[in-house]
Design a protein around this motif. Sequence first.
Motif, PDB file in Angstrom:
ATOM      1  N   MET A  69       0.863  -1.472   0.285  1.00 44.48           N
ATOM      2  CA  MET A  69      -0.299   0.120   0.101  1.00 44.48           C
ATOM      3  C   MET A  69       0.742   1.674   0.380  1.00 44.48           C
ATOM      4  N   ASP A  70       2.273   0.656   0.284  1.00 49.73           N
ATOM      5  CA  ASP A  70       2.984   2.233  -0.416  1.00 49.73           C
ATOM      6  C   ASP A  70       3.017   2.612  -1.213  1.00 49.73           C
ATOM      7  N   SER A  71       3.112   4.297  -1.301  1.00 52.53           N
ATOM      8  CA  SER A  71       2.890   4.589  -3.023  1.00 52.53           C
ATOM      9  C   SER A  71       3.983   4.606  -3.341  1.00 52.53           C
ATOM     10  N   ARG A  72       5.389   4.462  -2.868  1.00 50.74           N
ATOM     11  CA  ARG A  72       6.169   3.952  -3.672  1.00 50.74           C
ATOM     12  C   ARG A  72       6.739   2.516  -4.323  1.00 50.74           C
ATOM     13  N   ALA A  79      -8.699  -6.202 -14.709  1.00 51.98           N
ATOM     14  CA  ALA A  79      -7.982  -7.281 -13.865  1.00 51.98           C
ATOM     15  C   ALA A  79      -7.061  -6.893 -12.810  1.00 51.98           C
ATOM     16  N   TYR A  80      -7.469  -7.164 -11.773  1.00 54.24           N
ATOM     17  CA  TYR A  80      -6.206  -6.852 -10.440  1.00 54.24           C
ATOM     18  C   TYR A  80      -5.524  -7.309 -10.577  1.00 54.24           C
ATOM     19  N   GLN A  81      -4.139  -6.991  -9.868  1.00 50.09           N
ATOM     20  CA  GLN A  81      -2.587  -7.525 -10.085  1.00 50.09           C
ATOM     21  C   GLN A  81      -2.888  -8.605  -9.046  1.00 50.09           C
ATOM     22  N   GLU A 140     -10.943   7.879   4.614  1.00 46.47           N
ATOM     23  CA  GLU A 140     -11.504   8.793   4.567  1.00 46.47           C
ATOM     24  C   GLU A 140     -12.410   9.750   3.476  1.00 46.47           C
ATOM     25  N   ILE A 141     -12.669   8.648   2.092  1.00 49.52           N
ATOM     26  CA  ILE A 141     -13.363   9.305   1.373  1.00 49.52           C
ATOM     27  C   ILE A 141     -15.364   8.898   1.614  1.00 49.52           C
ATOM     28  N   PRO A 142     -15.378   9.883   1.276  1.00 50.20           N
ATOM     29  CA  PRO A 142     -16.824   9.824   1.359  1.00 50.20           C
ATOM     30  C   PRO A 142     -17.713   9.470   0.653  1.00 50.20           C
ATOM     31  N   ARG A 184     -20.692   9.606  -0.805  1.00 46.70           N
ATOM     32  CA  ARG A 184     -20.952  10.611  -2.263  1.00 46.70           C
ATOM     33  C   ARG A 184     -20.070  10.330  -3.555  1.00 46.70           C
ATOM     34  N   LEU A 185     -19.054  10.033  -2.952  1.00 46.95           N
ATOM     35  CA  LEU A 185     -17.754  10.044  -3.849  1.00 46.95           C
ATOM     36  C   LEU A 185     -18.079   8.699  -4.585  1.00 46.95           C
ATOM     37  N   ILE A 186     -18.545   7.491  -3.366  1.00 48.55           N
ATOM     38  CA  ILE A 186     -17.818   6.187  -3.714  1.00 48.55           C
ATOM     39  C   ILE A 186     -19.177   5.176  -4.733  1.00 48.55           C
ATOM     40  N   GLY A 243     -19.150   4.213  -7.766  1.00 45.19           N
ATOM     41  CA  GLY A 243     -20.391   2.745  -7.782  1.00 45.19           C
ATOM     42  C   GLY A 243     -20.035   1.963  -6.426  1.00 45.19           C
ATOM     43  N   SER A 244     -18.632   1.403  -6.846  1.00 46.66           N
ATOM     44  CA  SER A 244     -17.439   0.723  -5.312  1.00 46.66           C
ATOM     45  C   SER A 244     -16.250   1.213  -5.267  1.00 46.66           C
ATOM     46  N   LEU A 245     -15.528   0.267  -4.547  1.00 40.28           N
ATOM     47  CA  LEU A 245     -13.980   0.453  -3.939  1.00 40.28           C
ATOM     48  C   LEU A 245     -13.307   0.104  -4.653  1.00 40.28           C
ATOM     49  N   SER A 246     -14.234  -1.388  -5.252  1.00 38.79           N
ATOM     50  CA  SER A 246     -13.218  -2.346  -5.947  1.00 38.79           C
ATOM     51  C   SER A 246     -13.136  -2.046  -7.384  1.00 38.79           C
ATOM     52  N   GLN A 247     -13.913  -1.056  -7.318  1.00 41.13           N
ATOM     53  CA  GLN A 247     -13.480  -0.274  -9.541  1.00 41.13           C
ATOM     54  C   GLN A 247     -12.293   0.645  -8.832  1.00 41.13           C
ATOM     55  N   CYS A 248     -11.237   0.407  -8.734  1.00 46.26           N
ATOM     56  CA  CYS A 248      -9.946   0.839  -8.868  1.00 46.26           C
ATOM     57  C   CYS A 248      -9.540   2.090  -9.656  1.00 46.26           C
ATOM     58  N   TYR A 278      -0.561   2.807  -8.361  1.00 43.86           N
ATOM     59  CA  TYR A 278      -1.622   3.422  -6.820  1.00 43.86           C
ATOM     60  C   TYR A 278      -1.193   4.582  -6.141  1.00 43.86           C
ATOM     61  N   ASN A 279       0.289   5.183  -7.076  1.00 45.47           N
ATOM     62  CA  ASN A 279       0.517   6.861  -6.659  1.00 45.47           C
ATOM     63  C   ASN A 279      -0.464   7.645  -6.861  1.00 45.47           C
ATOM     64  N   GLU A 280      -0.871   8.278  -5.151  1.00 49.14           N
ATOM     65  CA  GLU A 280      -2.072   9.128  -4.501  1.00 49.14           C
ATOM     66  C   GLU A 280      -1.518  10.490  -6.214  1.00 49.14           C
ATOM     67  N   ASN A 283      -7.673  10.634  -9.357  1.00 46.39           N
ATOM     68  CA  ASN A 283      -8.476  11.893  -9.710  1.00 46.39           C
ATOM     69  C   ASN A 283      -9.955  11.230 -10.281  1.00 46.39           C
ATOM     70  N   ILE A 284     -10.248  11.282  -8.971  1.00 48.68           N
ATOM     71  CA  ILE A 284     -12.000  10.932  -8.234  1.00 48.68           C
ATOM     72  C   ILE A 284     -13.123  11.912  -9.346  1.00 48.68           C
ATOM     73  N   PRO A 285     -14.072  10.638 -10.016  1.00 44.79           N
ATOM     74  CA  PRO A 285     -15.062  11.067 -11.022  1.00 44.79           C
ATOM     75  C   PRO A 285     -15.729  12.406 -10.172  1.00 44.79           C
TER      76      PRO A 285
HETATM   77  C1  HEC Z   1     -13.483   6.307  -5.114  1.00 42.79           C
HETATM   78  C2  HEC Z   1     -11.945   6.868  -5.305  1.00 42.79           C
HETATM   79  C3  HEC Z   1     -10.773   5.365  -5.376  1.00 42.79           C
HETATM   80  C4  HEC Z   1     -11.210   4.146  -6.002  1.00 42.79           C
HETATM   81  C5  HEC Z   1     -12.357   2.947  -6.351  1.00 42.79           C
HETATM   82  C6  HEC Z   1     -10.449   2.720  -4.725  1.00 42.79           C
HETATM   83  N1  HEC Z   1      -9.166   4.048  -4.362  1.00 42.79           N
HETATM   84 FE1  HEC Z   1      -7.078   3.237  -3.771  1.00 42.79          FE
HETATM   85  N2  HEC Z   1      -6.899   5.451  -2.506  1.00 42.79           N
HETATM   86  C7  HEC Z   1      -8.065   7.025  -3.224  1.00 42.79           C
HETATM   87  C8  HEC Z   1      -8.333   8.244  -2.683  1.00 42.79           C
HETATM   88  C9  HEC Z   1      -7.901   9.290  -2.655  1.00 42.79           C
HETATM   89  C10 HEC Z   1      -6.308   7.545  -1.456  1.00 42.79           C
HETATM   90  C11 HEC Z   1      -5.260   8.403  -1.092  1.00 42.79           C
HETATM   91  C12 HEC Z   1      -6.078   8.605   0.490  1.00 42.79           C
HETATM   92  C13 HEC Z   1      -5.425   9.209   1.423  1.00 42.79           C
HETATM   93  O1  HEC Z   1      -4.344   9.059   0.837  1.00 42.79           O
HETATM   94  O2  HEC Z   1      -5.706   9.419   2.561  1.00 42.79           O
HETATM   95  C14 HEC Z   1      -6.429   5.802  -2.137  1.00 42.79           C
HETATM   96  C15 HEC Z   1      -4.709   5.605  -1.656  1.00 42.79           C
HETATM   97  C16 HEC Z   1      -4.586   4.489  -2.466  1.00 42.79           C
HETATM   98  C17 HEC Z   1      -3.548   3.264  -2.064  1.00 42.79           C
HETATM   99  C18 HEC Z   1      -2.451   4.255  -1.046  1.00 42.79           C
HETATM  100  C19 HEC Z   1      -1.257   5.395  -2.547  1.00 42.79           C
HETATM  101  C20 HEC Z   1      -0.451   6.208  -1.444  1.00 42.79           C
HETATM  102  O3  HEC Z   1       0.187   6.687  -2.422  1.00 42.79           O
HETATM  103  O4  HEC Z   1      -0.425   5.959  -0.543  1.00 42.79           O
HETATM  104  C21 HEC Z   1      -3.789   2.241  -3.007  1.00 42.79           C
HETATM  105  C22 HEC Z   1      -2.142   1.371  -2.599  1.00 42.79           C
HETATM  106  C23 HEC Z   1      -5.046   2.406  -3.303  1.00 42.79           C
HETATM  107  N3  HEC Z   1      -5.718   3.238  -3.028  1.00 42.79           N
HETATM  108  C24 HEC Z   1      -5.222   1.006  -3.808  1.00 42.79           C
HETATM  109  C25 HEC Z   1      -6.485   0.350  -4.304  1.00 42.79           C
HETATM  110  C26 HEC Z   1      -6.828  -0.440  -5.183  1.00 42.79           C
HETATM  111  C27 HEC Z   1      -5.577  -1.649  -5.430  1.00 42.79           C
HETATM  112  C28 HEC Z   1      -8.453  -0.528  -5.008  1.00 42.79           C
HETATM  113  C29 HEC Z   1      -9.704  -0.936  -5.685  1.00 42.79           C
HETATM  114  C30 HEC Z   1      -9.193  -2.433  -5.180  1.00 42.79           C
HETATM  115  C31 HEC Z   1      -8.652   1.049  -4.601  1.00 42.79           C
HETATM  116  N4  HEC Z   1      -7.918   1.770  -4.130  1.00 42.79           N
HETATM  117  C32 HEC Z   1     -10.095   1.567  -5.403  1.00 42.79           C
HETATM  118  C33 HEC Z   1      -9.510   6.488  -3.990  1.00 42.79           C
HETATM  119  C34 HEC Z   1      -9.825   5.552  -4.567  1.00 42.79           C
END
Ligand code: HEC
Length: 196
Positions: free
Chosen positions: A43-46, A67-69, A151-153, A155-157, A164-169, A181-183, A187-189
Amino acid sequence: MNHHKPILTIFTIGLLSLGTVGLAFGDDDEEREEDERESSGWMDSRTTLAQVVNATYEQECGSCHMAYQPGLLPPQAWAQIMEPAALANHYGDDASLTDELRTEISTFLGANTVNLAQQGNPYAQNPANSTAGQGLPRITETPDFKRKHDEIPARLIQDNPEVGSLSQCNACHRQAAEGDYNERQINIPGHGPWND
Ligand code: HEC
Ligand code: HEC
């Protein structure tokens, strides 16, 4: 832990035959060592996860969501998801496959994640990230994931038709398909970049 299901044999064979399917982490050794020391693991951004390189997997498992890694879940979790009964009742959907496709994809997923675990991926090895016993495993229900996304509300998911859901990375992580997956790539729609 007793996961001695036949599928693991397939994974082992896959590992032997595919032995060198790439490292799931990119970049240099130094960076990887640093990641190992941190509890946030992949989960680290690097950390950049390896791109998906299996066309069958991409085609069969990338139509309803990206297709999830393979590195996003430990091998036992992929094994559970790839059981025929689990595919037939896949998070409420039917994702059944022919035996041939299932074996190919299982091998791909298992080979990569076993390889990853052996490389010392702290995420795959952390028992706290195990979702066993709670229905099918989810990336989105692992502690590391939750901590990053709590912390994501809504209304954005859920209430956002373009997500639709957090599954839609890839709805928010614009480089998700590239394993990035770097921050900075978020870009959240209807919202834009994430500045917390
Ligand atoms: C609704 C938008 C959204 C979706 C969908 C989403 N993410 Fe995220 N993700 C974020 C946001 C916003 C952050 C930054 C959170 C923070 O730093 O407070 C984040 C952070 C992360 C990070 C850490 C990045 C960093 O730089 O530290 C990873 C890894 C990650 N997401 C993976 C995923 C994966 C894998 C999925 C799908 C299973 C996913 N995310 C789905 C919005 C989303
Ligand atoms: C027919 C559509 C469909 C196909 C094909 C499909 N899935 Fe899914 N998958 C879903 C749905 C629906 C969910 C739940 C998404 C949600 O909760 O928003 C899901 C969730 C998942 C999750 C959990 C994501 C999370 O929330 O952490 C994984 C892992 C997964 N699928 C893997 C696979 C694999 C591997 C394949 C190929 C064998 C596959 N999927 C094929 C529909 C599908």
